[in-house]
Write a protein that holds these residues in place. Structure first.
Motif, mmCIF file in Angstrom:
data_model
loop_
_atom_site.group_PDB
_atom_site.id
_atom_site.type_symbol
_atom_site.label_atom_id
_atom_site.label_comp_id
_atom_site.label_asym_id
_atom_site.label_seq_id
_atom_site.Cartn_x
_atom_site.Cartn_y
_atom_site.Cartn_z
ATOM 1 N N ASP A 86 -29.712 101.734 47.410
ATOM 2 C CA ASP A 86 -28.705 100.733 47.812
ATOM 3 C C ASP A 86 -27.513 101.257 48.399
ATOM 4 N N ARG A 87 -26.981 102.075 47.747
ATOM 5 C CA ARG A 87 -25.614 102.606 48.110
ATOM 6 C C ARG A 87 -25.899 103.383 49.498
ATOM 7 N N ALA A 90 -25.842 101.093 52.133
ATOM 8 C CA ALA A 90 -24.391 100.489 52.411
ATOM 9 C C ALA A 90 -23.410 101.299 53.122
ATOM 10 N N GLU A 110 -6.631 94.962 47.166
ATOM 11 C CA GLU A 110 -7.784 95.206 46.295
ATOM 12 C C GLU A 110 -9.273 94.760 46.746
ATOM 13 N N LEU A 114 -12.748 97.328 47.701
ATOM 14 C CA LEU A 114 -14.286 97.196 47.441
ATOM 15 C C LEU A 114 -15.192 97.794 48.342
ATOM 16 N N PHE A 117 -16.785 100.867 47.652
ATOM 17 C CA PHE A 117 -17.941 100.959 46.507
ATOM 18 C C PHE A 117 -18.914 101.897 46.960
ATOM 19 N N PRO A 118 -19.597 101.649 48.102
ATOM 20 C CA PRO A 118 -20.650 102.652 48.371
ATOM 21 C C PRO A 118 -20.735 103.879 48.289
ATOM 22 N N HIS A 120 -17.744 105.669 46.350
ATOM 23 C CA HIS A 120 -17.428 106.347 44.877
ATOM 24 C C HIS A 120 -18.324 105.579 43.956
ATOM 25 N N THR A 122 -19.831 103.362 40.764
ATOM 26 C CA THR A 122 -19.179 103.028 39.363
ATOM 27 C C THR A 122 -18.362 103.683 38.814
ATOM 28 N N PHE A 123 -18.754 105.003 38.740
ATOM 29 C CA PHE A 123 -17.666 105.882 37.696
ATOM 30 C C PHE A 123 -16.940 106.729 38.707
ATOM 31 N N GLY A 124 -17.290 106.857 39.932
ATOM 32 C CA GLY A 124 -16.814 107.953 40.709
ATOM 33 C C GLY A 124 -15.176 107.808 40.847
ATOM 34 N N ARG A 125 -14.527 108.785 41.255
ATOM 35 C CA ARG A 125 -12.732 108.646 41.249
ATOM 36 C C ARG A 125 -12.667 107.971 42.688
ATOM 37 N N PHE A 126 -11.430 107.183 42.602
ATOM 38 C CA PHE A 126 -11.060 106.570 44.022
ATOM 39 C C PHE A 126 -10.061 107.618 44.473
ATOM 40 N N LEU A 166 -12.672 95.084 55.464
ATOM 41 C CA LEU A 166 -13.574 95.461 54.382
ATOM 42 C C LEU A 166 -14.708 96.233 54.831
ATOM 43 N N GLN A 170 -15.704 100.318 54.560
ATOM 44 C CA GLN A 170 -17.127 100.940 54.281
ATOM 45 C C GLN A 170 -17.595 102.048 55.112
ATOM 46 N N LEU B 536 -14.817 100.974 31.690
ATOM 47 C CA LEU B 536 -15.580 101.713 32.724
ATOM 48 C C LEU B 536 -16.479 101.092 33.667
ATOM 49 N N ARG B 539 -15.499 98.029 37.841
ATOM 50 C CA ARG B 539 -15.982 97.676 39.233
ATOM 51 C C ARG B 539 -17.007 96.859 39.445
ATOM 52 N N TRP B 540 -17.925 96.680 38.451
ATOM 53 C CA TRP B 540 -19.053 95.658 38.465
ATOM 54 C C TRP B 540 -18.431 94.396 38.174
ATOM 55 N N GLN B 542 -15.456 93.427 39.124
ATOM 56 C CA GLN B 542 -14.800 93.040 40.207
ATOM 57 C C GLN B 542 -15.609 92.560 41.492
ATOM 58 N N PHE B 550 -22.899 89.848 48.412
ATOM 59 C CA PHE B 550 -21.906 90.633 48.495
ATOM 60 C C PHE B 550 -22.197 91.973 47.729
ATOM 61 N N GLN B 552 -24.942 93.019 47.144
ATOM 62 C CA GLN B 552 -25.992 93.956 47.771
ATOM 63 C C GLN B 552 -25.307 94.510 49.043
ATOM 64 N N SER B 553 -24.264 93.719 49.655
ATOM 65 C CA SER B 553 -24.130 94.624 50.920
ATOM 66 C C SER B 553 -23.001 95.688 50.726
ATOM 67 N N VAL B 554 -22.439 95.809 49.307
ATOM 68 C CA VAL B 554 -21.728 96.997 49.201
ATOM 69 C C VAL B 554 -22.403 97.821 48.315
ATOM 70 N N GLY B 555 -23.742 97.691 48.200
ATOM 71 C CA GLY B 555 -24.638 98.628 47.662
ATOM 72 C C GLY B 555 -24.559 98.814 46.184
ATOM 73 N N LYS B 557 -26.514 97.673 42.821
ATOM 74 C CA LYS B 557 -27.803 97.039 42.282
ATOM 75 C C LYS B 557 -27.315 95.943 41.274
#
Lengths: 271, 654, 288
Positions: A86-87, A90, A110, A114, A117-118, A120, A122-126, A166, A170, B536, B539-540, B542, B550, B552-555, B557
């Motif tokens: 998925d990532r 993306a 903000e 977003l 996201f692909p 960093h 879920t947990f990666g640093r920005f 946005l 990406q 933690l 991000r989900w 958000q 949306f 899906q398009s930023v990857g 799951k």
């Protein structure tokens, strides 16, 4: 991270951007797309045109992996589109939907962030890189002046540019845009599409864009693919398509053409 | 009869018509068999009277009540453009029941002369609240049903409180809650005939405007229709029908949902066909259910009330309808209230409020003489009792608020809250099972039973919505369906009227008074354990509100993220449900209040909601403890009464 | 007539006993169950606190509540905090309040006497509860007097109803104009009626003293029985039933074998048993 990043940019020249073979899509009781074969090259701007219900939106949704074909296969940059994570996917392809959701009270910055996201996850640093990419995307689309405003309070044209920002954040090689101008007036349509074309050229992007206005499409695209009833009815350069007989075949009504007095590009009109 | 139907339906599929005809035949056979069974021996005058005054009117009332509810459902579905609207999903029935219970206790004279009027006022009030809650979302079908469910739950908690506080007519109220078609005269039949005919005539007069309502409001208005007036008239008519039935036979659920859908299955397509066939279908369904109930309860002295039986059908029916509703239930985009953003340091305000309330809860209370500030020796005596309550209330409020934030962000629906996951109802079924099968079980076993029920409910909901990648509307509808199924099971147990009914009622009304110091610490630990990891996953939180496509398009799951978050929301609400009962209202309210206070981004909203939720519950607990001292009010009810009007105002603010 | 006066005097005498104060060296007692509250009051004990006193006065009625007992709130939602500040020395509860035992034991020892258990006749258990409580409080003599008075009263009252008890009795409670529930042998009313020499017409098993509500037409299954309707009767049922053709056609109603009794606590102790017997006898004598 380095390996992943390089994986995200395969040697674009070797493989087709998209390679579709025998792709079909059905809803209960009806076939939307029937056994479609199509190849799209990297680095070009492809326009998908055709009347309502011709299957263009379904096709781009399959290209963006929003829908899964009932049969057939789609290769993206030489790999089966369904086999990519998925990532990872993306990071290669950014998609602008036809109907954009409300943005849940986010401000512009903000929201554009977003798009990282692909990269960093879920947990990666920005990181600093992320920040720089967001700033660059906002600059190139001209939305930096209202970075602190809420997306939902923007005008249609501004909001469209924010979404484009946005997609740029990406940092993909390919943009898939589903009717990006449908809600805009003529001057904002032109502004938006020129922006897409200039950015595509500047960043070397491949673009697939669904458009309703044939003249707009002919103005910015390198190649036009015309669809009708789930099939391809015409495919070629704008010059190949912008002919009275071809246009009549596409739209089913009698059309004529004249040459634009300033640019010399052919312009279609309904007779 | 089936011939008529064949002619009416323009494109009846053969199987659907057969289904209806078969249903009619089966029903007729069941009822005929009852009549044969009750047929008097020659010279047995009493048996003849029973046939004439009990069996026959029971059948007539079943037909009439079914027809009235079928018509009410068809009208509501039309006017709200909502295929899952019916008097029970919209809270009308619960409102009518609550009004009747209250009148029986506090104005018995009124109940004797104006039963139907009382029921009507209650039903109309409930519907008004539902509409007020969902107005800003343009009466979007799922939001309407969510609001209806919320109002039903609150009305049920209210009824439970009334029953608990007034032992005198407990049996009457249990009978209404169960919905029984028993008859001893023709009076209810006559009353229902008059009302049904009256309503049918008015519905006939309203057919033209109703047909126009198929268009959207703007188009209908352009065609010269007074949209608001028409809607109001039709809704009033359906409330009138549903309240009449409730006044005569108590709560009969889901007939109004089933009948129009059955009519559609049988090929009814136009409004006229649906309005004609729905009452017939409703009459058949109710008579058949009643026949089956009587068949099953032969030889068992403890009967299942008919209304509870139809409610049991409701959950599975909703589930069966889900895939068939197609796009008609697509969740409309919510118009977010755009509040001015607040800086994060302002989170100190709710934190401070929580501290002040905590001090209040610990030091201020009532004794035999009135308000008193506890100090010294008295303080030592009361703190061991007040502290666990306050800690459990705060922990439960925090957990519900966090669960509410998760649910609203997963579904992108402002009316989503923990109770739509069906968790509290599932816990109720688990507790009911323990109370029925192991009457002497310890508190630990009861907690275990409730936890098992909650887990089963959430697994069901996850299983039902996983196939659809946790799309918001599937998740919400699965939760509603599982919740109503579980609610019906609890109703069946409650209608038995034994000591377990009282315990269930006590639990339903929600209370912190039983909380032991160990319970309080466990609740606090659960709150910390389940809430702490949430930042933690910011991000989900958000990305998810922006929808499936949306994400899906930023990857992201979505299925994975949504199922993990749903599971956490489930754990949060299960934990709070176990200790203080099904008090989910805070879960709806706190996230809104946090957002409107300017805490918009996921982490500030989460922290704000957790603080506000905790503060709300501590306040509610304190009020519940002191307002009617030494009697204690149910904390959930107090929270709903304190926060409910504020929420309606918030949701309708421009 | 003479026996009756004697009995009434006896009965009145037992009520007139002065209240024995709880033992001086301890705090007071608290009672979280109505049957045990009745029992305590009958023994002449005055508890410092008890539950749901507002409704007690409506439904239980006797023994009358002396002033000064502190109300602890609903039976299902006890005010623990209030009870704790009262610092009781002993708490009486039953299986109905067992859910609260863990909590109550943090304040004082809990003595549990259960009178109503599934499928078991309650009268003897009520006797045992009274003996147990009296034993705790050193009131054995009073308890024995009360118990033997009660047994004697039931037997004697039964004798006086020799004619009526040739018929079975159906003791019911009305839910509304369409439903009743019957009291079986495991209820206090059924047990007391049996001790008075009646046959209980409701032979089917019941759970915890009363069956789930059944339809009014089931009354026809008991054509020979006397019907005793125990209050409270919902006002709407009281209004509609006399006009109901079905109700009026029931043999017991047609033949004047129906008696209406005022409110009696269906989950009571010995005082409730006595009240039921007395009111039943009075009403049966009145309609005879």
């Amino acid at each position: 991270m380095v390996a992943e990043a390089s994986a995200a940019r395969p040697a674009a020249s070797k493989h087709a951007l998209f390679d579709l073979a025998g792709v079909s899509f059905r809803v209960p009781g009806r076939s939307i797309i029937e056994s479609l074969d199509l190849r799209m090259e990297a680095g070009q701007i492809h326009g998908l045109i055709g009347p309502n219900g011709s299957g263009k939106s379904t096709l781009v949704k399959m290209l963006a992996r929003q829908e899964v074909p009932a049969s057939g296969r789609i290769h993206f940059c030489g790999e089966d589109i369904q086999s990519q994570g998925d990532r990872v996917f993306a990071r290669r392809l950014a998609y602008l939907p036809q109907f954009m959701p409300s943005t849940d009270g986010m401000n512009v910055e903000e929201f554009v962030a977003l798009g990282r996201f692909p990269w960093h996850g879920t947990f990666g640093r920005f990181t600093v890189v992320d920040r720089a990419k967001v700033a660059e995307a906002m600059d190139q689309t001209g939305v930096t002046p209202f970075r602190a405003r809420l997306v939902d309070t923007l005008s249609g044209g501004e909001r469209q540019r924010v979404w484009l920002a946005l997609l740029l954040a990406q940092d993909t090689q390919c943009l898939v845009l589903d009717e990006p101008t449908s809600a805009l007036d003529i001057s904002h349509q032109t502004e938006m599409l020129d922006l897409v074309r200039n950015l595509a050229r500047k960043r070397g992007l491949s673009v697939v864009v669904v458009l309703h206005d044939i003249n707009m499409a002919a103005r910015i695209c390198d190649r036009l693919v015309a669809m009708g009833s789930g099939r391809i009815v015409a495919d070629g350069t704008p010059a190949d398509i912008m002919r009275a007989d071809v246009l009549e075949r596409i739209y089913g009504i009698s059309m004529g053409l004249f040459t634009h007095p300033d640019s010399g590009i052919p312009v279609a009109f309904v007779r | 009869m089936s011939l008529n139907r064949l002619r009416l339906a323009t494109t009846p599929t053969l199987s659907a018509t057969l289904l209806l005809a078969g249903l009619g035949l089966l029903t007729a056979m069941l009822f005929g068999w009852q009549i044969v069974g009750d047929w008097p021996a020659p010279g047995d005058r009493l048996a003849g009277l029973i046939l004439f005054y009990a069996t026959l009117p029971r059948g007539a009332v079943a037909l009439l009540a079914g027809a009235a509810l079928g018509l009410a459902g068809a009208l509501m579905q039309r006017v709200l453009r909502n295929p899952i609207a019916d008097p029970s999903t919209l809270g009308v029935v619960s409102g009518a029941q609550l009004a009747m219970s209250a009148a029986l206790l506090y104005a018995p004279g009124l109940m004797a002369v104006a039963r139907e009027g009382v029921a009507f006022v209650g039903g109309a009030l409930a519907l008004f609240l539902v509409v007020a809650l969902s107005w800003r979302r343009a009466l979007d079908p799922i939001t309407v049903v969510l609001s209806g469910m919320l109002i039903s739950l609150i009305a049920a908690a209210f009824s439970a409180t009334l029953i608990l506080a007034n032992g005198e007519y407990m049996m009457s109220m249990f009978i209404w809650g169960g919905g029984s078609l028993e008859q001893q005269s023709w009076a209810p039949t006559i009353s229902l005939v008059i009302r049904f005919v009256l309503a049918a005539v008015v519905a006939g007069l309203l057919i033209r405007p109703l047909e126009l309502l198929a268009l959207d409001d703007a188009n209908a208005r352009a065609l010269g229709l007074g949209v608001t007036g028409t809607r109001l008239a039709v809704l009033t008519l359906s409330v009138f029908l549903a309240a009449s039935v409730t006044a005569e036979v108590g709560v009969i659920g889901f007939i109004g949902l089933a009948a129009p859908n059955l009519a559609r299955m049988a090929g009814a397509r136009t409004l006229r066909q649906i309005l004609f066939l729905s009452p017939i279908a409703g009459a058949l369904i109710l008579l058949m259910t009643d026949g089956l109930v009587r068949l099953v309860s032969l030889g068992i002295s403890q009967t299942v009330p008919t209304g509870a039986a139809t409610a049991l059908l409701g959950g599975p029916l909703l589930l069966w309808l889900l895939p068939r509703l197609g796009g008609s239930l697509r969740v409309t985009q919510q118009s977010v209230v755009l509040a001015a953003r607040a800086a994060s340091w302002r989170l100190l305000f709710p934190a401070l409020l929580l501290l002040v309330l905590a001090a209040c809860a610990l030091f201020v209370g009532k004794n035999g003489e009135g308000w008193a500030l506890a100090t010294g020796h008295i303080l030592d005596l009361v703190v061991p009792w007040r502290a666990p309550r306050f800690i459990a209330a705060a922990a439960a409020g925090a957990m519900l608020a966090a669960a509410g934030v998760l649910m609203q962000r997963i579904t992108g629906n402002a009316m989503a809250s923990p109770e739509v996951l069906g968790i509290s109802s599932g816990a109720g079924v688990g507790l009911a099972a323990v109370l029925v099968f192991m009457p002497a079980a310890s508190r630990l076993v009861e907690l275990g039973g409730a936890a098992a029920g909650a887990v089963i409910a959430i697994l069901l909901v996850i299983a039902l919505s996983a196939r659809h990648r946790f799309a918001a509307e599937r998740l919400l509808l699965s939760g509603i369906a599982v919740g109503s199924l579980a609610g019906a099971l609890v109703t069946v147990v409650m209608a038995r009227g034994g000591p377990e009914s009282l315990r269930l009622l006590n639990w339903l009304s929600g209370s912190t008074s039983r909380v032991s110091p160990e319970d309080a610490m466990t609740a606090l630990a659960a709150a910390v354990l389940f809430i702490a990891p949430l930042p933690l996953l910011a991000r989900w939180l958000q990305v998810l509100p922006l929808g499936l496509s949306f994400a899906q398009s930023v990857g992201l799951k979505r299925s994975l993220a949504a199922s993990i978050l749903v599971l956490i929301a489930a754990l949060l609400s299960a934990a709070s449900t176990l200790f203080v009962g099904p008090l989910s209202f805070v879960g709806l309210m706190a996230p809104h209040m946090a957002r409107l206070a300017g805490f918009v981004r996921p982490i500030p909203q989460l922290i704000g909601a957790v603080l506000i939720g905790a503060a709300l519950m501590v306040l509610a607990d304190w009020m519940a403890r002191t307002l009617a001292f030494p009697y204690q009010l149910p904390i959930g009810l107090v929270a709903a009464l304190v926060g409910g009007p504020y929420l309606v105002w918030l949701l309708n603010r421009r | 007539m003479r026996t009756r006066r004697n009995l009434l005097q006896l009965f009145a005498g037992s009520l007139a006993l002065p209240f024995a104060s709880a033992r001086a060296d301890e705090g007071g007692i608290a009672i979280v169950d109505w049957a045990l509250l009745e029992t305590a009051l009958a023994l002449g004990l005055k508890p410092m606190a008890a539950v749901e006193l507002v409704l007690y006065q409506k439904i239980v009625a006797e023994p009358a509540l002396p002033d000064g007992i502190i109300d602890l709130g609903l039976r299902g939602a006890l005010n623990f905090e209030l009870l704790a500040t009262l610092q009781p020395s002993l708490i009486y509860g039953s299986n109905y309040s067992a859910w609260a035992n863990d909590t109550l034991m943090r304040m004082a020892p809990v003595r549990e006497f259960s009178i109503y258990l599934r499928g078991q006749a309650p009268f003897e258990k009520a006797v045992a509860a009274m003996r147990g409580m009296a034993g705790d409080q050193g009131l054995q003599a009073r308890a024995e007097t009360y118990i033997s008075e009660t047994e004697h009263f039931l037997a004697a009252t039964g004798e006086r109803l020799a004619r009526q008890r040739q018929r079975p009795i159906l003791i019911i409670n009305l839910g509304d104009a369409r439903h009743f529930r019957a009291f079986g042998s495991d209820s206090m009313f059924g047990d007391v009626a049996a001790r008075m020499g009646f046959v209980n017409s409701w032979a089917t098993r019941t759970a915890y003293s009363a069956a789930a509500p059944v339809g009014l037409e089931s009354l026809a299954d008991h054509p020979d029985a006397i019907i005793a309707v125990v209050g409270p009767v919902p006002p709407e049922a009281a209004r509609t039933l006399p006009q109901s053709a079905l109700w009026r056609a029931m043999p017991a109603v047609r033949e004047g074998r129906t008696v209406w009794l005022p409110n009696i606590n269906p989950f009571g102790g010995l005082p409730a048993a006595r009240r039921f017997a007395r009111l039943l006898a009075e009403e049966l004598k009145r309609v005879a």
